[in-house]
Design an enzyme around this catalytic site. Structure first.
Site, PDB file in Angstrom:
ATOM      1  CD  GLU A 190      -2.831  -1.929   2.468  1.00 13.66           C
ATOM      2  OE1 GLU A 190      -2.782  -0.520   3.361  1.00 13.66           O
ATOM      3  OE2 GLU A 190      -3.141  -2.728   2.313  1.00 13.66           O
ATOM      4  CG  HIS A 296      -2.991   1.244   5.960  1.00 11.74           C
ATOM      5  ND1 HIS A 296      -2.807   0.231   6.234  1.00 11.74           N
ATOM      6  CD2 HIS A 296      -2.097   2.189   7.099  1.00 11.74           C
ATOM      7  CE1 HIS A 296      -1.711  -0.328   6.987  1.00 11.74           C
ATOM      8  NE2 HIS A 296      -2.113   0.657   7.461  1.00 11.74           N
ATOM      9  CD  GLU A 386      -7.142   1.129   4.100  1.00 22.25           C
ATOM     10  OE1 GLU A 386      -7.181   1.349   3.490  1.00 22.25           O
ATOM     11  OE2 GLU A 386      -6.914   0.903   5.355  1.00 22.25           O
TER      12      GLU A 386
HETATM   13 ZN   LIG Z   1      -3.400  -1.892   5.041  1.00 24.52          ZN
END
Ligand SMILES: [Zn+2]
Length: 562
Positions: A190, A296, A386
């Protein structure tokens, strides 16, 4: 049908606008465009990016979002100095601020607007380990008065876990100044956070002294940036991989975001901490961090504690005592992002998160996560961001990710200056460290740092704040807090009357005010500062404290060669 007609009308208006040269627009994320071509997909961004794919994406976004005129001063070569006075960029700098519009094969001399920050054109590419180290070293050497590059340890394969500190007084904690950290690439595949943090390093350093906002941020914050927590995993990952797990784990096969001591569950994944995890634990407790984010990818949402619940059940909201604060923090990241608050799902089966935020366990429950550990074992509030649907997008997408996340990265850092802050002092104005700061109604205390300075993030409201320090009478104040700049409140502590010998030496003390006050245990700050490369964090007495009893804390562990 009505909606379709409206959409077509909007698209036509934009297309017509694009046929006029130099029509400028700004989208809700503050991204500024200059349309200089009849084909609106060929327009030139004001900040000098010229990758065709990024242009196309952002020009489409210009249709998607409400359009406002750019402030005229953001389009001129006029910059603003740190005093807020207009100033013209030096010729030597201005000469670098040009870009070529490859799509139309014309050279557009585009002056960077003041808020764009970059002096030299950013490199939109993936930096493998040697490149990453060279990049950080280059900026560290070019800006020695603003940086300190250091390593917090090594990965399993012996790669350094590099951090760059950015501050107007690097290498030292300035009394009263909060400390902030960004951690990227914990899951090695990531990768967007890793590159965004390198860009952020360049952006902050080149914007210092030119941009009032960036200068203020660096002058008032000690910023620590670790672009990769998992350099071994990154080297195994593959560009263009939207999903999958190749490179996710460290070189021992451990998922680092399942490897932290957990408040509820101990399992094979978090029983023993990996070198990268240990290094971050030690680092996190070596500085008085106030706020942090763990970057991430693979989804688009800002996630906040708790990440699990005693039922170990996904879909069950698991609020930590500071749920309201964490919601505000997560929103500070998601709100400026063009795709997070509209809750754009990553695919047809993907989840759409209201406001672009989610409680960790409400999404899915995981044990051994880093954000919960930060909240449980330090003063630091951490969220997990994220940053996009693709875990390892192609290089050409990196400019778009930067434009989408730049304002969020800055707005989130600004949050470190909210809540309440100040000093805990004795009657001679000396700072008192390790004083306990508690908020009535919120079961989560923070402690003062070495100079007696403290920071407590809170949402707007009226709070009873009590400070306790060993040997001093507790002090309570009523404090009004806004959602904006932190309220400054100092606490001056009076030494306690000499204790009755009957009660001295016990955990219970009697204050002059009468009621018995339990002295809070000291923070678990007994980490061994000298950790060898073969050391592992192991239980002190050889047997693992029983999980779920509250004894599974770092003070019950020590570093020992195994
Ligand atoms: Zn992750």
């Amino acid at each position: 049908m009505g909606l379709l007609r409206t959409t077509l009308l909007v698209a036509m208006v934009v297309l017509v606008d694009c046929q006029n040269n130099c029509i400028t627009r700004i989208n809700r994320a503050g991204i500024c465009y200059e349309f200089n071509s009849p084909n609106f997909e060929d327009c030139v961004l004001k900040n000098g990016f010229h990758e065709q794919q990024a242009l196309a994406h952002h020009c489409r976004n210009a249709i998607k979002f409400n359009q406002l005129c750019c402030p005229s001063n953001s389009l001129s070569p006029i910059s603003t100095n740190i005093h807020g006075n207009a100033t013209t960029l030096p010729i030597s700098d201005r000469s670098q601020l040009t870009t070529t519009n490859k799509a139309t094969s014309t050279t557009a001399k585009t002056e960077l607007p003041e808020e764009d920050g970059f002096i030299t054109k950013p490199e939109f590419k993936y930096h493998h380990y040697d490149d990453l180290e060279a990049f950080m070293r280059r900026f560290s050497e070019k800006y020695p008065h603003l940086t300190h590059m250091y390593t917090i340890g090594q990965s399993v394969r012996g790669r350094e876990l590099w951090v760059i500190e950015i501050s107007n007084n690097p290498r030292e904690h300035e009394a009263g100044e909060p400390e902030f950290k960004y951690v990227g690439n914990m899951h090695g595949n990531e990768v967007v956070g890793r590159e965004m943090l390198l860009l952020l390093i360049q952006y902050l350093l080149q914007g210092y002294g030119t941009s009032e906002r960036l200068t203020n941020l660096v002058n008032t914050t000690r910023i620590h940036i670790m672009p990769t927590m998992n350099p071994d995993g990154f080297e195994a990952a593959i560009e263009g991989t939207r999903r999958g797990t190749k490179g996710r784990h460290n070189a021992n096969g451990y998922d680092l975001n399942r490897n932290f001591p957990d408040q509820y569950f101990e399992n094979e994944l978090n029983r023993i901490q990996e070198p990268e995890t240990l290094a971050v634990m030690k680092w996190s407790k070596s500085f008085p961090f106030v706020l942090s984010a763990n970057l991430h990818g693979g989804a688009l949402v800002a996630n906040y504690p708790w990440d699990n619940n005693p039922q170990q059940k996904s879909g069950l909201y698991s609020p930590c005592p500071d749920d309201l604060v964490f919601k505000k923090l997560a929103k500070s990241y998601s709100t400026p992002h063009p795709d997070m608050p509209p809750a754009v799902p990553c695919n047809s089966r993907g989840l759409a998160f209201a406001d672009g935020i989610t409680n960790g366990a409400h999404w899915y429950s995981l044990n051994g996560g880093m954000q919960d550990w930060n909240y449980l074992h330090s003063n630091c509030f951490e969220i997990t961001v994220e940053m996009g649907c693709s875990k390892y997008p192609v290089t050409a997408d990196l400019p778009r990710y930067w434009l989408e996340n730049k304002e969020s990265l800055l707005a989130y850092m600004d949050q470190v200056h909210t809540g309440v802050k100040g000093f805990v002092l004795d009657e001679n104005n000396n700072g008192i460290s390790n004083a306990n700061i508690s908020i009535e109604g919120i079961n989560h205390n923070v402690v003062s740092a070495a100079d007696g300075d403290y920071w407590r993030l809170l949402v707007a409201g009226n709070y009873n704040i009590t400070v306790q320090a060993e040997g001093y009478e507790p002090v309570t104040k009523v404090v009004d807090i806004t959602d904006f700049a932190a309220t400054q409140v100092n606490f001056t502590m009076k030494q306690e009357e000499k204790l009755d010998p009957q009660t001295s030496g016990t955990e219970e003390i009697t204050t002059q005010a009468g009621p018995k006050t339990k002295v809070e245990p000291k923070p678990d700050d007994d980490l061994n500062p000298e950790i060898g490369p073969n050391d592992r964090l192991v239980p002190k007495n050889g047997t693992r404290p029983k999980p779920g009893t509250g004894s599974n804390i770092i003070s019950n562990f020590e570093f020992r060669a195994v």
